[in-house]
Design an enzyme around this catalytic site. Structure first.
Site, mmCIF file in Angstrom:
data_model
loop_
_atom_site.group_PDB
_atom_site.id
_atom_site.type_symbol
_atom_site.label_atom_id
_atom_site.label_comp_id
_atom_site.label_asym_id
_atom_site.label_seq_id
_atom_site.Cartn_x
_atom_site.Cartn_y
_atom_site.Cartn_z
ATOM 1 C CB CYS A 228 -0.497 0.157 1.181
ATOM 2 S SG CYS A 228 -1.830 1.980 1.511
ATOM 3 C CB CYS B 266 -12.367 11.560 5.315
ATOM 4 S SG CYS B 266 -12.150 11.753 3.556
ATOM 5 C CB CYS C 44 -9.085 10.209 6.816
ATOM 6 S SG CYS C 44 -7.279 9.407 6.208
ATOM 7 N N GLY D 223 -2.695 10.330 1.367
ATOM 8 C CA GLY D 223 -2.887 11.320 0.368
ATOM 9 C C GLY D 223 -4.096 11.311 -1.005
ATOM 10 C CD GLU D 224 -8.131 11.231 -3.865
ATOM 11 O OE1 GLU D 224 -8.963 10.956 -3.241
ATOM 12 O OE2 GLU D 224 -7.975 10.853 -4.598
ATOM 13 C CG LEU E 66 -19.671 4.937 -1.386
ATOM 14 C CD1 LEU E 66 -19.787 5.701 -2.733
ATOM 15 C CD2 LEU E 66 -20.964 3.694 -1.916
ATOM 16 C CB CYS F 48 -2.276 4.766 5.773
ATOM 17 S SG CYS F 48 -0.772 4.152 5.618
HETATM 18 N N1 SAH Z 1 -6.909 9.306 -0.518
HETATM 19 C C1 SAH Z 1 -7.679 8.322 -0.733
HETATM 20 C C2 SAH Z 1 -6.540 6.921 -0.640
HETATM 21 C C3 SAH Z 1 -5.864 6.780 0.487
HETATM 22 S S1 SAH Z 1 -7.053 6.466 1.769
HETATM 23 C C4 SAH Z 1 -9.081 7.928 -0.171
HETATM 24 O O1 SAH Z 1 -9.093 8.256 0.164
HETATM 25 O O2 SAH Z 1 -9.061 6.130 -0.925
HETATM 26 C C5 SAH Z 1 -7.485 4.282 1.779
HETATM 27 C C6 SAH Z 1 -8.787 4.079 2.612
HETATM 28 O O3 SAH Z 1 -8.321 4.225 4.118
HETATM 29 C C7 SAH Z 1 -9.608 4.904 2.476
HETATM 30 O O4 SAH Z 1 -10.567 3.882 1.947
HETATM 31 C C8 SAH Z 1 -9.954 5.356 3.601
HETATM 32 O O5 SAH Z 1 -10.964 5.769 3.650
HETATM 33 C C9 SAH Z 1 -9.498 4.227 4.944
HETATM 34 N N2 SAH Z 1 -9.454 4.641 6.087
HETATM 35 C C10 SAH Z 1 -8.895 6.154 6.223
HETATM 36 N N3 SAH Z 1 -8.861 5.974 7.915
HETATM 37 C C11 SAH Z 1 -9.868 4.880 7.931
HETATM 38 C C12 SAH Z 1 -9.032 3.795 9.469
HETATM 39 N N4 SAH Z 1 -9.177 5.257 10.547
HETATM 40 N N5 SAH Z 1 -9.986 2.904 9.386
HETATM 41 C C13 SAH Z 1 -10.019 2.935 8.429
HETATM 42 N N6 SAH Z 1 -10.210 3.035 7.039
HETATM 43 C C14 SAH Z 1 -9.934 4.073 6.551
HETATM 44 FE FE1 SF4 Z 2 -9.937 11.463 3.069
HETATM 45 FE FE2 SF4 Z 2 -8.181 9.351 2.103
HETATM 46 FE FE3 SF4 Z 2 -7.812 12.460 2.521
HETATM 47 FE FE4 SF4 Z 2 -7.443 10.193 4.013
HETATM 48 S S1 SF4 Z 2 -6.668 10.464 2.760
HETATM 49 S S2 SF4 Z 2 -8.348 12.729 3.928
HETATM 50 S S3 SF4 Z 2 -9.708 8.811 3.436
HETATM 51 S S4 SF4 Z 2 -9.385 11.417 0.649
#
Ligand code: SAH
Ligand code: SF4
Length: 395
Positions: free
Chosen positions: A135, A146, A149, A208-209, A264, A382
């Protein structure tokens, strides 16, 4: 990334900063084969030299020009005046044995990013057990904020360069090659052969996104995919996005068969917007239409990732719209019980509640998987290891 991590080994203290690469020079690993071929032609270098160089860069994972012993010294010097040769420096590693491992890398400017190495689970993926998923991160921090996160907690710092994205694979494989092996003598210098290649699956689900760093992401994925580079099949590379609609459409139009996953986490605009600010810019209907475009162009199934957060998105109000969206997109749903993040109020629901949510989806003819892992710790998702380390260093 949402993989739980086992109890961590004591972290090694971050070492001295790596020497900063000359900012004026482009990194050589950001040059594709065609670009280097042009340079070699201008220098009157034969093409077999280019193959030797690419092997050093992407297969033997060279960390310095001096290692490239079969290249003439004059060529090495010429390369060093035209390009920098960066590598990621390992600041911390967590996890042990065959479990999930988490790596914290320090970049030349002192920023931290994470990668998570997940051993194949043959029962789950039908993979060989000696293969691994990595990953990888695409940005330092994240601007999308978000609510649940850790990656976005301190905002966005910068985009990773293509070589810093793809280089996470090289760095993990270098670490792997340098480790003592039970059945073979340890590799002395971390450079390796086929046996040292352990990553065969990439998920871009780290910090990151990815679609907000689009150009660098695609360049990195092409390097990882290229026969002269990482040699990882496009179908083995999955990009996860929080729903950057224009990026999804652009991604769908790329020639490669890279896979797509959507974070989602809410199946109605009201619930999703509450935890993912991006939903205000790109509401569910726009997101669904972009996903349909991807599925139409690629003919590939997408994954809808759905974190279950207690009292937020884990009740019956979400199952019907979630199942209907998944059926409309021919998508499978990946249910992930929330990993608690230090300092955030969100909790994971009980196992029973997660199972009931999954069962409700199945009864609505929606394909859903749920993994109930035990032993998750607070650094699991992450972004958390980096956040913790940065706070320790500044405090
Ligand atoms: N930014 C992108 C990719 C990185 S996040 C995205 O949001 O898809 C990768 C995944 O980890 C996403 O599905 C995110 O919602 C999830 N994630 C982030 N924090 C998390 C947490 N505390 N527990 C479980 N999944 C988490
Ligand atoms: Fe949202 Fe993905 Fe950025 Fe975390 S890494 S803040 S889940 S967009």
């Amino acid at each position: 990334m949402n993989e739980p991590t086992p109890p961590s080994t004591p972290p090694s203290l971050p070492g001295p900063l790596p020497a900063p690469a000359s900012p004026a020079l482009p990194d050589i690993r950001d040059q594709d084969r065609a670009a280097l071929a042009t340079a070699f032609a201008a220098w009157n270098e034969p093409s077999y030299r280019l193959d030797q160089l690419l092997r050093w860069l992407h297969f033997q994972r060279a960390g310095s020009w001096d290692e490239m012993k079969n290249l003439p010294k004059a060529l090495r010097e010429r390369l060093a005046t035209a390009y920098s040769l960066g590598s990621l420096s390992l600041a911390r590693v967590q996890g042990s044995g065959d479990s999930t491992r988490k790596f914290l890398w320090r970049l030349a400017d002192g920023a931290f990013v994470e990668s998570v190495l997940i051993p194949a689970n043959p029962a789950l993926y039908g993979e060989r057990a000696d293969r691994h998923t990595l990953c990888i991160s695409t940005q330092v921090g994240c601007a999308y904020g978000c609510r649940f996160c850790a990656s976005g907690l301190d905002g966005w710092k910068r985009n990773l360069l293509p070589w810093e994205i793809a280089g996470q694979v090289l760095a993990v494989e270098r670490w792997h090659a340098a480790r003592p092996k039970s059945s073979a003598p340890p590799a002395s210098d971390g450079t390796g052969d086929d046996d040292d290649r352990l990553v065969n699956n990439i998920v871009v689900m780290g910090m990151g996104e990815p679609l907000a760093n689009y150009k660098n992401l695609i360049a990195a994925l092409r390097t990882l995919n290229a026969p002269w580079g990482g040699g990882i099949g496009a179908r083995k590379i999955t990009v996860s996005t929080s729903g950057v609609v224009p990026g999804i459409r652009q991604f769908a139009d790329e020639p490669e068969q890279f896979r797509l996953a959507i974070s989602l986490h809410g199946a109605t605009d009201a619930v999703r917007a509450q935890i993912m600010p991006i939903n205000r810019k790109y509401p569910l209907e726009q997101l669904a239409a972009a996903c349909e475009h991807y599925v139409g162009r690629k003919g590939k199934m997408i994954t809808l990732e759905y974190i279950l957060i207690a009292g937020v998105n884990d009740d019956a109000s979400q199952t019907v719209p979630l199942a209907s969206l998944a059926r409309r997109l021919h998508a499978k749903v990946n249910l992930i019980p929330y990993n608690k993040v230090d300092g955030l109020p969100w909790e994971r629901p009980s196992d029973n509640r997660c199972e009931a949510f999954a069962a409700a989806l199945e009864s609505l003819e929606c394909t859903a998987t749920l993994r109930l892992e035990k032993g998750h710790d607070i650094d699991a998702a992450c972004g958390q290891l980096r956040l913790k380390t940065e706070r320790e260093l500044s405090g």
